[in-house]
Write a protein that holds these residues in place. Sequence first.
Motif, mmCIF file in Angstrom:
data_model
loop_
_atom_site.group_PDB
_atom_site.id
_atom_site.type_symbol
_atom_site.label_atom_id
_atom_site.label_comp_id
_atom_site.label_asym_id
_atom_site.label_seq_id
_atom_site.Cartn_x
_atom_site.Cartn_y
_atom_site.Cartn_z
ATOM 1 N N UNK A 157 0.942 -1.323 -0.039
ATOM 2 C CA UNK A 157 0.021 0.017 -0.079
ATOM 3 C C UNK A 157 0.891 1.270 -0.181
ATOM 4 N N UNK A 158 2.092 1.219 0.136
ATOM 5 C CA UNK A 158 2.952 2.186 0.281
ATOM 6 C C UNK A 158 3.318 2.723 -1.136
ATOM 7 N N UNK A 207 3.580 8.901 -3.113
ATOM 8 C CA UNK A 207 4.974 8.574 -2.718
ATOM 9 C C UNK A 207 5.900 8.498 -3.801
ATOM 10 N N UNK A 208 5.150 7.899 -5.148
ATOM 11 C CA UNK A 208 6.135 7.910 -6.248
ATOM 12 C C UNK A 208 6.835 9.256 -6.651
ATOM 13 N N UNK A 209 5.923 10.197 -6.859
ATOM 14 C CA UNK A 209 6.293 11.608 -6.844
ATOM 15 C C UNK A 209 7.052 12.313 -6.079
ATOM 16 N N UNK A 210 6.961 11.786 -4.779
ATOM 17 C CA UNK A 210 7.866 12.287 -3.806
ATOM 18 C C UNK A 210 9.354 11.636 -4.079
ATOM 19 N N UNK A 211 9.565 10.198 -4.457
ATOM 20 C CA UNK A 211 10.559 9.599 -4.493
ATOM 21 C C UNK A 211 11.096 10.214 -5.699
ATOM 22 N N UNK A 212 10.458 10.277 -6.880
ATOM 23 C CA UNK A 212 11.206 11.038 -8.218
ATOM 24 C C UNK A 212 11.649 12.408 -7.853
ATOM 25 N N UNK A 213 10.697 13.402 -6.950
ATOM 26 C CA UNK A 213 11.393 14.707 -6.762
ATOM 27 C C UNK A 213 12.720 14.506 -5.905
ATOM 28 N N UNK A 214 12.796 13.616 -4.802
ATOM 29 C CA UNK A 214 13.928 13.528 -4.104
ATOM 30 C C UNK A 214 15.288 13.077 -5.060
ATOM 31 N N UNK A 261 16.183 7.244 1.086
ATOM 32 C CA UNK A 261 14.919 7.411 0.537
ATOM 33 C C UNK A 261 13.821 7.077 1.267
ATOM 34 N N UNK A 262 13.922 5.755 1.811
ATOM 35 C CA UNK A 262 12.772 5.107 2.732
ATOM 36 C C UNK A 262 12.526 6.070 4.032
ATOM 37 N N UNK A 263 13.566 6.291 4.503
ATOM 38 C CA UNK A 263 13.441 7.022 5.694
ATOM 39 C C UNK A 263 12.964 8.310 5.670
ATOM 40 N N UNK A 264 13.326 9.150 4.587
ATOM 41 C CA UNK A 264 12.796 10.511 4.355
ATOM 42 C C UNK A 264 11.434 10.596 3.923
ATOM 43 N N UNK A 265 11.005 9.433 3.291
ATOM 44 C CA UNK A 265 9.480 9.534 2.934
ATOM 45 C C UNK A 265 8.513 8.796 3.922
ATOM 46 N N UNK A 266 9.358 7.759 4.893
ATOM 47 C CA UNK A 266 8.691 7.038 5.599
ATOM 48 C C UNK A 266 7.888 5.828 5.130
ATOM 49 N N UNK A 267 8.442 5.088 4.255
ATOM 50 C CA UNK A 267 8.042 3.931 3.754
ATOM 51 C C UNK A 267 9.181 2.950 3.710
ATOM 52 N N UNK A 268 8.834 1.697 3.661
ATOM 53 C CA UNK A 268 9.869 0.561 3.674
ATOM 54 C C UNK A 268 10.749 0.746 2.581
ATOM 55 N N UNK A 269 12.105 0.092 2.762
ATOM 56 C CA UNK A 269 13.218 0.047 1.568
ATOM 57 C C UNK A 269 12.566 -0.810 0.353
ATOM 58 N N UNK A 270 11.876 -1.766 0.521
ATOM 59 C CA UNK A 270 11.182 -2.535 -0.480
ATOM 60 C C UNK A 270 10.118 -1.795 -1.411
ATOM 61 N N UNK A 271 9.551 -1.014 -0.670
ATOM 62 C CA UNK A 271 8.437 -0.114 -1.369
ATOM 63 C C UNK A 271 9.364 0.858 -2.259
ATOM 64 N N UNK A 272 10.366 1.430 -1.601
ATOM 65 C CA UNK A 272 11.294 2.235 -2.529
ATOM 66 C C UNK A 272 11.606 1.669 -3.705
ATOM 67 N N UNK A 273 12.386 0.323 -3.789
ATOM 68 C CA UNK A 273 12.737 -0.452 -4.514
ATOM 69 C C UNK A 273 11.484 -0.643 -5.863
ATOM 70 N N UNK A 274 10.344 -1.001 -4.976
ATOM 71 C CA UNK A 274 9.204 -1.168 -6.248
ATOM 72 C C UNK A 274 9.216 0.285 -6.977
#
Length: 121
Positions: free
Chosen positions: A69-70, A75-82, A94-107
């Motif tokens: 659900x992350x 969240x995708x826009x936030x990761x793209x911006x960062x 990235x995971x810590x800054x956005x507040x989601x798991x590392x696996x979600x960041x990889x996805x």
Amino acid sequence: MASNLKFKQRSYIKIRTLFGIGPKDILIDLEVVNRDASLSYTTVKEWAKRFREGRESLENEERIGRPISAVTSSNTSEIRWRVEEDPHFTAEELAMSVGISTGAVHSILIDGLRVTKICSR
């Protein structure tokens, strides 16, 4: 629902299994008709086993576990911006800054943004 091709292949597996045909022979038939789109031997063998045990449905069973659900558009826009701001971010940062798991960041990076390598250190 399974894709139409998978549904048709499962139907064929079910019918052939009911006639006592083994998974190897079923796979040969599927490969002749579907070529590269054929199911794998492991999949054919597993479905044949299920049908021999009395399974009726051609559909996948519900999977247990929580869906991802992350992976949201925000969240995708936030990761793209960062990443655009600083391509040296690690997935963990990235995971810590956005507040989601590392696996979600990889996805998000791989599936959502189609990024495999941003910047080498």
